[in-house]
Scaffold this motif. Structure first.
Motif, short mmCIF file in Angstrom:
data_model
loop_
_atom_site.label_atom_id
_atom_site.label_comp_id
_atom_site.label_asym_id
_atom_site.label_seq_id
_atom_site.Cartn_x
_atom_site.Cartn_y
_atom_site.Cartn_z
N HIS A 156 2.53 -11.42 9.07
CA HIS A 156 3.75 -10.49 9.23
C HIS A 156 4.89 -10.91 8.19
O HIS A 156 5.35 -9.96 7.58
CB HIS A 156 4.16 -10.52 10.67
N LEU A 157 4.92 -12.31 7.98
CA LEU A 157 5.78 -12.60 7.08
C LEU A 157 5.37 -12.25 5.63
O LEU A 157 6.29 -12.02 4.61
CB LEU A 157 6.26 -14.21 7.25
N LEU A 158 4.15 -12.42 5.34
CA LEU A 158 3.58 -12.22 4.07
C LEU A 158 3.87 -10.68 3.70
O LEU A 158 4.13 -10.21 2.71
CB LEU A 158 2.34 -12.67 4.15
N ALA A 159 3.38 -9.78 4.78
CA ALA A 159 3.54 -8.26 4.66
C ALA A 159 5.01 -7.90 4.49
O ALA A 159 5.29 -7.19 3.48
CB ALA A 159 2.91 -7.81 5.93
N ARG A 160 5.95 -8.71 5.03
CA ARG A 160 7.34 -8.16 4.57
C ARG A 160 8.00 -8.57 3.36
O ARG A 160 8.69 -8.04 2.74
CB ARG A 160 8.11 -8.69 5.82
N SER A 161 7.43 -9.75 2.89
CA SER A 161 7.49 -10.06 1.60
C SER A 161 7.18 -9.10 0.26
O SER A 161 7.78 -9.41 -0.63
CB SER A 161 7.09 -11.70 1.32
N CYS A 162 6.09 -8.19 0.68
CA CYS A 162 5.78 -7.50 -0.52
C CYS A 162 6.36 -6.06 -0.54
O CYS A 162 6.39 -5.46 0.66
CB CYS A 162 4.27 -7.54 -0.27
N ASN A 163 6.74 -5.57 -1.50
CA ASN A 163 7.09 -4.26 -1.76
C ASN A 163 5.89 -3.52 -2.00
O ASN A 163 4.88 -3.82 -1.94
CB ASN A 163 8.29 -4.06 -2.60
N GLN A 164 6.10 -2.08 -2.32
CA GLN A 164 5.08 -1.01 -2.34
C GLN A 164 4.15 -1.43 -3.52
O GLN A 164 2.99 -0.92 -3.24
CB GLN A 164 5.78 0.17 -2.59
N LEU A 165 4.59 -1.88 -4.57
CA LEU A 165 3.69 -2.24 -5.55
C LEU A 165 3.46 -3.66 -6.26
O LEU A 165 2.64 -3.97 -7.05
CB LEU A 165 4.13 -1.54 -6.94
N GLU A 166 3.96 -4.66 -5.53
CA GLU A 166 3.90 -6.10 -6.02
C GLU A 166 2.87 -6.76 -4.98
O GLU A 166 2.56 -6.44 -3.95
CB GLU A 166 5.48 -6.64 -5.58
N CYS A 167 2.13 -7.67 -5.68
CA CYS A 167 1.15 -8.60 -5.28
C CYS A 167 1.45 -9.86 -5.22
O CYS A 167 2.00 -10.34 -6.24
CB CYS A 167 -0.27 -8.24 -5.96
N ARG A 168 1.38 -10.37 -3.96
CA ARG A 168 1.91 -11.97 -3.99
C ARG A 168 0.75 -12.62 -3.39
O ARG A 168 -0.01 -12.39 -2.48
CB ARG A 168 2.89 -12.20 -3.02
N VAL A 169 0.53 -13.94 -4.20
CA VAL A 169 -0.71 -14.87 -3.75
C VAL A 169 0.12 -16.21 -3.57
O VAL A 169 0.83 -16.62 -4.11
CB VAL A 169 -1.68 -14.92 -4.70
N VAL B 186 0.76 -1.07 -0.06
CA VAL B 186 0.09 -0.06 -0.21
C VAL B 186 0.91 1.14 -0.05
O VAL B 186 1.29 1.55 1.09
CB VAL B 186 -0.98 -0.05 1.12
N PRO B 187 1.17 1.80 -1.06
CA PRO B 187 2.02 2.87 -1.27
C PRO B 187 1.50 4.02 -0.35
O PRO B 187 0.42 4.23 -0.03
CB PRO B 187 2.10 3.39 -2.64
N ASP B 188 2.51 4.73 0.23
CA ASP B 188 2.49 6.32 1.07
C ASP B 188 1.69 5.88 2.54
O ASP B 188 1.19 7.02 2.98
CB ASP B 188 1.78 6.95 0.19
N VAL B 189 1.38 4.86 2.93
CA VAL B 189 0.67 4.50 4.07
C VAL B 189 1.91 4.44 4.93
O VAL B 189 2.41 3.04 4.92
CB VAL B 189 -0.29 3.37 3.74
N ILE B 190 1.99 5.05 6.09
CA ILE B 190 3.00 4.90 7.08
C ILE B 190 2.45 4.60 8.51
O ILE B 190 3.39 4.21 9.13
CB ILE B 190 4.03 5.87 6.91
N LEU B 191 1.21 4.79 8.68
CA LEU B 191 0.63 4.71 10.00
C LEU B 191 0.20 3.29 10.08
O LEU B 191 -0.73 2.64 9.41
CB LEU B 191 -0.73 5.64 10.10
N PRO B 192 0.86 2.53 11.15
CA PRO B 192 0.33 0.84 11.22
C PRO B 192 -0.97 0.81 11.29
O PRO B 192 -1.53 -0.29 10.74
CB PRO B 192 1.15 0.63 12.67
N GLU B 193 -1.70 1.49 12.04
CA GLU B 193 -3.26 1.34 12.26
C GLU B 193 -4.03 1.38 10.83
O GLU B 193 -4.69 0.62 10.54
CB GLU B 193 -3.91 2.28 13.22
N LEU B 194 -3.64 2.45 10.17
CA LEU B 194 -4.34 2.60 8.87
C LEU B 194 -3.84 1.43 7.91
O LEU B 194 -4.82 0.82 7.19
CB LEU B 194 -4.13 3.99 8.17
N ALA B 195 -2.67 0.91 7.73
CA ALA B 195 -2.31 -0.19 7.01
C ALA B 195 -2.97 -1.59 7.59
O ALA B 195 -3.39 -2.27 6.46
CB ALA B 195 -0.69 -0.27 7.19
N GLU B 196 -3.15 -1.81 8.70
CA GLU B 196 -4.15 -2.86 9.34
C GLU B 196 -5.48 -2.53 8.91
O GLU B 196 -6.04 -3.72 8.75
CB GLU B 196 -3.85 -3.03 10.90
#
Length: 112
Positions: free
Chosen positions: A99-112, A16-26
């Protein structure tokens, strides 16, 4: 997504580009999870999050005025679209896969 026995059957992560607040990201992650469930025709959802404040806001009757407010309102509407939906708090230790999945994704990539 997990089956009734708890075994993982599908994981999906997207940055999620430009989202830096953990609560908003969650909140956005919960929103997207519910959207995905609806797209797949899933009508019974149990959703665990380690962000207690977001879970409390989703489960409250009031309308939030935080930066997460519009996303929380959308989650409440999405939740009303399924037969059964429970959103609850889990300890961080129980949420390792997310958390492992979230760390494996960069700003623009989607992983399934």
């Amino acid at each position: 997504m997990r089956e009734h026995s708890g075994s993982c059957i599908l994981c999906c992560g997207i940055g999620v580009p430009d989202v830096i607040l953990p609560e908003l990201a969650e909140a956005i992650a919960i929103q997207r999870g519910l959207q995905f469930a609806l797209c797949e025709g899933i009508q019974e959802v149990l959703l665990g999050s380690d962000c207690l404040t977001v879970v409390q806001r989703i489960n409250s009757l009031g309308q939030g005025r935080s930066i997460c407010g519009p996303v929380i309102q959308d989650i409440k509407q999405l939740r009303a679209s399924v037969t059964s939906c429970s959103i609850f708090h889990v300890r961080r230790e129980q949420n390792v896969a997310a958390h492992l999945l979230a760390r494996s994704c960069n700003q623009l990539e989607c992983r399934v």
